[in-house]
Motif scaffolding. Structure first.
Motif, PDB file in Angstrom:
ATOM      1  N   GLY A 235       0.779  -1.231   0.000  1.00 41.08           N
ATOM      2  CA  GLY A 235       0.000   0.000   0.000  1.00 41.08           C
ATOM      3  C   GLY A 235       0.811   1.280   0.000  1.00 41.08           C
ATOM      4  O   GLY A 235       0.300   2.331   0.389  1.00 41.08           O
ATOM      5  N   GLU A 380      -5.184   6.272  -0.475  1.00 38.92           N
ATOM      6  CA  GLU A 380      -5.947   5.178   0.126  1.00 38.92           C
ATOM      7  C   GLU A 380      -7.409   5.578   0.192  1.00 38.92           C
ATOM      8  O   GLU A 380      -7.761   6.618   0.780  1.00 38.92           O
ATOM      9  CB  GLU A 380      -5.423   4.850   1.525  1.00 38.92           C
ATOM     10  CG  GLU A 380      -6.183   3.701   2.165  1.00 38.92           C
ATOM     11  CD  GLU A 380      -5.484   3.082   3.370  1.00 38.92           C
ATOM     12  OE1 GLU A 380      -6.117   2.220   4.026  1.00 38.92           O
ATOM     13  OE2 GLU A 380      -4.322   3.442   3.653  1.00 38.92           O
ATOM     14  N   GLY A 413      -2.285  -2.663  -1.974  1.00 42.28           N
ATOM     15  CA  GLY A 413      -2.716  -2.555  -0.586  1.00 42.28           C
ATOM     16  C   GLY A 413      -3.252  -3.863  -0.045  1.00 42.28           C
ATOM     17  O   GLY A 413      -3.903  -4.627  -0.757  1.00 42.28           O
ATOM     18  N   VAL A 418      -5.949   0.803  -2.357  1.00 40.45           N
ATOM     19  CA  VAL A 418      -4.933   1.832  -2.580  1.00 40.45           C
ATOM     20  C   VAL A 418      -4.659   1.959  -4.071  1.00 40.45           C
ATOM     21  O   VAL A 418      -4.450   0.964  -4.768  1.00 40.45           O
ATOM     22  CB  VAL A 418      -3.629   1.496  -1.825  1.00 40.45           C
ATOM     23  CG1 VAL A 418      -2.558   2.542  -2.114  1.00 40.45           C
ATOM     24  CG2 VAL A 418      -3.899   1.408  -0.317  1.00 40.45           C
TER      25      VAL A 418
END
Length: 448
Positions: A235, A380, A413, A418
């Motif tokens: 991520g 994110e 991620g 992400v």
């Protein structure tokens, strides 16, 4: 036409993927293992700079660089010339049989560029996973210890040993075990998701790290701690400031080797030659691959001379490791990076991306965190800013929209939420802005 210059401009001649790509996808299904997936099944015939041309004549903007590999851009003239010159001379002898200067030159350049001023040695391999495997071999042999400590959200490869080091189950580890033993996992200093907040993250994560190593491993049993200075597939997690330095000092104090996995972060990607430089950390061993050779398969383990030279003769090697054509590409890539100030260009890329991403975060309440360095950035996505609930569905929808509009994007991620950005450093500003325009349209379509 081969040899012509590809205009750095997006062109949509058909849908993406187009009909010829669809035909090739059908052939893939009939000939290639279903276990080999593709993110965007637009089949590529040419690439240059920040543009990929597919079989249907579409020109796609590349925000992925083949997962941080073509940092110098596809079709980089310096790399192409070096490969053509070398391949006309000889393609392979195996360095362990009859050696050649190019391998030595790459090792010399790695000694110059990697963190630390001490004497270093390198061994060359083919892939990041292979480099990690060999770094672990070196650490265990040198220390006489067996245990290896890795972190939550880590990604180190797909071989049996590196799957054991990798944190994420799907798609990397699911039903592929059992994995190599004597691997232990500790929490990552993940500022955005640290329970007591980012300010306490470095100290508390370090205290947990020390406690777990002491209780579950025993310092005297630990050969190595392996960490990505910025986590990749996990991520694009940038550890809390100071955490890496604390871990490095702890390793030194306890005779443990610190391995920095810079396969994705290396070679100007983060705005310095290596991400370890940002934290002032000098690892005992560093693994590199991806951006080292402009798209040719090459990897390396570089480390302290006393550590690397402690291995018995023929304890390291491999048939293809340090292939002369790949070495020529690596030398040309590193020369291009030095001549063009690629580290400075990575910082310029960040200066273009970050304000646009911050505008998206302000406009739509779905971006919980913007992070990364240089031309290695990520957002994110969450469905609830307060609860930080991962939103993999929205991430997938935005990704598909970008693909359909001719923008090659990547997700990552542990929770699949992400978006990561890895554009070639040779891509012009106008192309980067056009790609970000498409990203904004994607958010307007799916997050508005």
């Amino acid at each position: 036409m081969i040899g012509s210059v590809i205009e750095q401009k997006r062109i949509l001649a058909t849908s993406v993927p187009g009909p010829r790509s669809a035909e090739l996808a059908a052939r893939k299904a009939a000939a290639v293992s279903a276990g080999v997936g593709t993110g965007l099944p637009a089949y590529i015939v040419r690439g240059e700079g920040g543009i990929l041309v597919d079989v249907d004549g579409n020109q796609l903007i590349d925000f992925g660089s083949g997962i941080a590999v073509t940092t110098v851009g596809n079709g980089n003239p310096k790399v192409v010339a070096a490969v053509q010159e070398q391949i006309a001379k000889f393609t392979h002898t195996c360095f362990m049989v009859t050696p050649y200067e190019q391998y030595v030159e790459v090792a010399e350049k790695l000694a110059e560029l990697t963190p630390g001023d001490g004497e270093k040695r390198s061994a060359l391999f083919n892939s990041g996973a292979e480099a990690v495997e060999n770094a672990i071999k070196v650490a265990r042999h040198h220390t006489g210890r067996q245990a290896v400590v890795a972190f939550d959200h880590a990604y180190h490869g797909r071989t049996n040993l590196t799957m054991g080091l990798t944190s994420k189950n799907m798609p990397y580890k699911h039903r592929f075990g059992p994995f190599a033993g004597e691997i232990y996992r500790v929490p990552m200093a993940y500022p955005y998701r640290w329970p007591t907040g980012p300010d306490a993250c470095a100290d508390e994560a370090f205290d947990e790290f020390v406690s777990l190593v002491h209780a579950q491993v025993g310092e005297e049993n630990c050969a190595a701690v392996i960490i990505e200075p910025i986590q990749g597939e996990g991520g694009f997690i940038v550890p809390a400031p100071g955490f890496l330095a604390k871990v490095a000092d702890y390793c030194t104090d306890n005779g443990i080797l610190l391995i920095a996995d810079e396969v994705q972060t290396g070679f100007a990607r983060t705005g310095d030659w290596f991400a370890s430089h940002h934290e002032g950390v000098v690892p005992d061993l560093i693994t590199t691959a991806k951006g080292i050779a402009g798209g040719m398969p090459l990897a390396a383990v570089t480390g302290r001379a006393d550590v690397m030279d402690s291995i018995h003769v023929s304890g390291l090697g491999g048939t293809y490791g340090g292939n002369p054509v790949a070495c020529a590409a690596a030398l040309a890539s590193m020369e291009w990076m030095e001549e063009t100030d690629a580290c400075g260009r990575a910082r310029e890329v960040e200066a273009i991306f970050r304000p646009r991403l911050e505008t998206l975060a302000d406009k739509y309440g779905v971006i919980g965190d913007i992070r990364g360095r240089g031309a290695m950035l990520a957002v994110e996505l969450v469905s609830d800013l307060d609860a930080k609930t991962p939103d993999a569905a929205l991430t997938g929808a935005v990704n598909r929209y970008c693909h359909g509009q001719g923008l090659v994007t990547l997700t990552c991620g542990t929770f699949g939420n992400v978006f990561r950005f890895l554009p070639p450093l040779s891509a012009p500003d106008e192309l980067l802005h056009e790609g970000l325009d498409i990203l904004e349209d994607a958010f307007a379509e799916h997050a508005g």
